[in-house]
Design a protein around this motif. Structure first.
Motif, mmCIF file in Angstrom:
data_model
loop_
_atom_site.group_PDB
_atom_site.id
_atom_site.type_symbol
_atom_site.label_atom_id
_atom_site.label_comp_id
_atom_site.label_asym_id
_atom_site.label_seq_id
_atom_site.Cartn_x
_atom_site.Cartn_y
_atom_site.Cartn_z
ATOM 1 N N MET A 22 0.837 -1.196 0.000
ATOM 2 C CA MET A 22 0.000 0.000 0.000
ATOM 3 C C MET A 22 0.875 1.251 0.000
ATOM 4 S SD MET A 22 -2.933 -1.471 0.281
ATOM 5 C CE MET A 22 -4.108 -0.293 0.876
ATOM 6 N N LYS A 23 0.303 2.324 -0.459
ATOM 7 C CA LYS A 23 1.021 3.592 -0.503
ATOM 8 C C LYS A 23 1.226 4.079 0.935
ATOM 9 C CE LYS A 23 0.617 7.844 -3.092
ATOM 10 N NZ LYS A 23 -0.322 8.691 -3.799
ATOM 11 N N GLU A 25 1.411 6.384 4.031
ATOM 12 C CA GLU A 25 0.803 7.670 4.373
ATOM 13 C C GLU A 25 1.850 8.672 4.811
ATOM 14 O OE1 GLU A 25 -2.407 8.040 6.939
ATOM 15 O OE2 GLU A 25 -3.835 7.602 5.361
ATOM 16 N N ARG A 26 2.959 8.138 5.317
ATOM 17 C CA ARG A 26 4.016 9.021 5.787
ATOM 18 C C ARG A 26 4.546 9.846 4.602
ATOM 19 N NH1 ARG A 26 7.901 6.214 9.861
ATOM 20 N NH2 ARG A 26 5.973 6.100 10.989
ATOM 21 N N TYR A 72 -7.969 10.625 -3.023
ATOM 22 C CA TYR A 72 -7.217 9.619 -2.276
ATOM 23 C C TYR A 72 -7.849 8.236 -2.479
ATOM 24 C CZ TYR A 72 -5.460 6.859 1.500
ATOM 25 O OH TYR A 72 -4.901 5.840 2.213
ATOM 26 N N VAL A 73 -9.186 8.209 -2.379
ATOM 27 C CA VAL A 73 -9.884 6.936 -2.555
ATOM 28 C C VAL A 73 -9.657 6.398 -3.956
ATOM 29 C CG1 VAL A 73 -12.166 5.862 -2.681
ATOM 30 C CG2 VAL A 73 -11.609 7.359 -0.785
ATOM 31 N N GLN A 142 -15.497 -1.710 -1.283
ATOM 32 C CA GLN A 142 -16.365 -0.748 -1.961
ATOM 33 C C GLN A 142 -17.438 -1.450 -2.809
ATOM 34 O OE1 GLN A 142 -13.794 2.019 -3.923
ATOM 35 N NE2 GLN A 142 -13.307 3.023 -2.012
#
Lengths: 178, 184
Positions: A22-23, A25-26, A72-73, A142
């Motif tokens: 995953m990307k 967040e930091r 972002y989503v 989703q």
């Protein structure tokens, strides 16, 4: 070796570089920090923009934020789109020959999981038990069914009871799910 | 013990609250914060990459399914580790009869997947072999899971004092074991 040295050595000895697909967040926050000098300018432009519009400030701010969260989503969703939906997996059947023996690879689905079966094609005894059974739990993302294993990009794990080469099976299944 | 950020703890707790409200995206935040640590902890127990990945799939699925059982204000990390610990133990019990294929060694997987990993698993395996099951669990939770003694006492349902003393005793035991090995 004192206790602190021992603790450090034990931790360093198992320092796995585990890929998290995953990307981070930091990094996301770092990017915002890089953009920090631009923020006051954007804010002034936003105020000017609001001044020209007949919309209350808080409403604009909320819509700006929602656009941001949608962006972002959408990044995450794009990643999710690469995930195979279960509907594309179910009913899949493929024949493969290994060590001179015909093997059938099937993916079946029920309400909670996808099962991967690999069985030898034995015409004399068609009910022979499969070599390999793997149930992959289903994750809902989703409103879209995806395989959680694939969501984590590690979707090829299974256990083998038989004489197959596991390395070979991993290769087959990777090609199968690609 | 591994480094833990205060912000991560807050984000973790917030993500679980969001998950309880039905925001599925929050699972990815939990995943990002904890995956590495949970992986190393489970890997230290199972010693197999594929089994670890299987267990972690189940763990994240359980977090998603049972998030409502988490009591807000209690320790989110300890709750998740408790799930991970119980899942690992039951998985190992359930699959204890399975045959492991020849050549399916740990080094094989490390070489294949984590090529940049700086691992000396023989040292870890050898050192931990000196401990009994409960000591091993406490040491792995503390060193690889990054949990505090207090959190370990929640996960393993053992009194806090006992966790501390057992950990301390386990370290002495391991040091003596290494000394013995050096003499030989």
């Amino acid at each position: 070796m004192n206790r602190h040295q021992l603790e450090r050595k034990l931790v360093r000895s198992l320092d796995l570089k585990i890929p998290v697909p995953m990307k981070s967040e930091r990094n996301h926050w770092k990017k915002i920090l890089y953009l920090a000098p631009i923020i006051p300018v954007s804010f002034i432009l936003l105020v000017v923009f609001i001044g020209q519009q007949d919309i209350p400030f808080h409403q604009t701010l909320i819509s700006t934020l929602s656009i941001r969260s949608q962006q972002y989503v959408s990044v995450t969703k794009a990643e999710a789109d690469q995930i195979y939906p279960i509907t594309e997996l179910k009913g899949y059947q493929h024949t493969y020959q290994m060590d001179g023996e015909d093997l059938s690879i099937e993916l079946t689905q029920n309400s909670t999981k996808v099962s991967l079966l690999i069985r030898p094609i034995n015409l004399e005894n068609p009910t022979e038990k499969p070599y390999l059974i793997k149930d992959i739990p289903v994750y809902f993302y989703q409103d879209k069914e995806v395989v959680i294993a694939k969501f984590m990009q590690n979707g090829y794990q299974f256990s083998v009871n038989g004489n197959c080469s596991k390395k070979e099976l991993i290769r087959i299944v990777k090609n199968l799910i690609k | 013990m591994r480094y833990r950020s205060f912000v991560d703890e807050k984000r973790l707790e917030h993500a679980i609250k969001e998950l309880q409200l039905g925001k599925q995206d929050s699972l990815s935040i939990v995943y990002r914060i904890l995956y590495r640590q949970l992986f190393t902890y489970t890997f230290a127990i199972t010693k197999r990459q594929d089994t670890t990945e299987d267990i972690l799939q189940e763990v994240f699925l359980k977090i998603y399914q049972h998030c409502l059982k988490y009591q807000n204000g209690t320790n989110a990390r300890a709750w998740i580790y408790q799930i991970c610990h119980n899942t690992s133990i039951s998985y190992i019990k359930k699959h204890s009869t399975e045959i492991t294929l020849e050549g399916e060694t740990l080094t094989y997987f490390i070489d294949q997947t984590y090529q940049t990993a700086t691992t000396d698993f023989t040292f870890v395996e050898e050192t931990l072999s000196a401990l009994n099951e409960i000591e091993k669990q406490i040491v792995t939770l503390f060193l690889y899971g990054g949990l505090k003694h207090k959190e370990i006492s929640v996960v393993l349902e053992i009194p806090y004092d006992k966790v501390r003393s057992t950990y301390s005793y386990a370290l002495t035991k391991m040091r003596n074991h290494i000394k013995k090995g050096e003499k030989i």
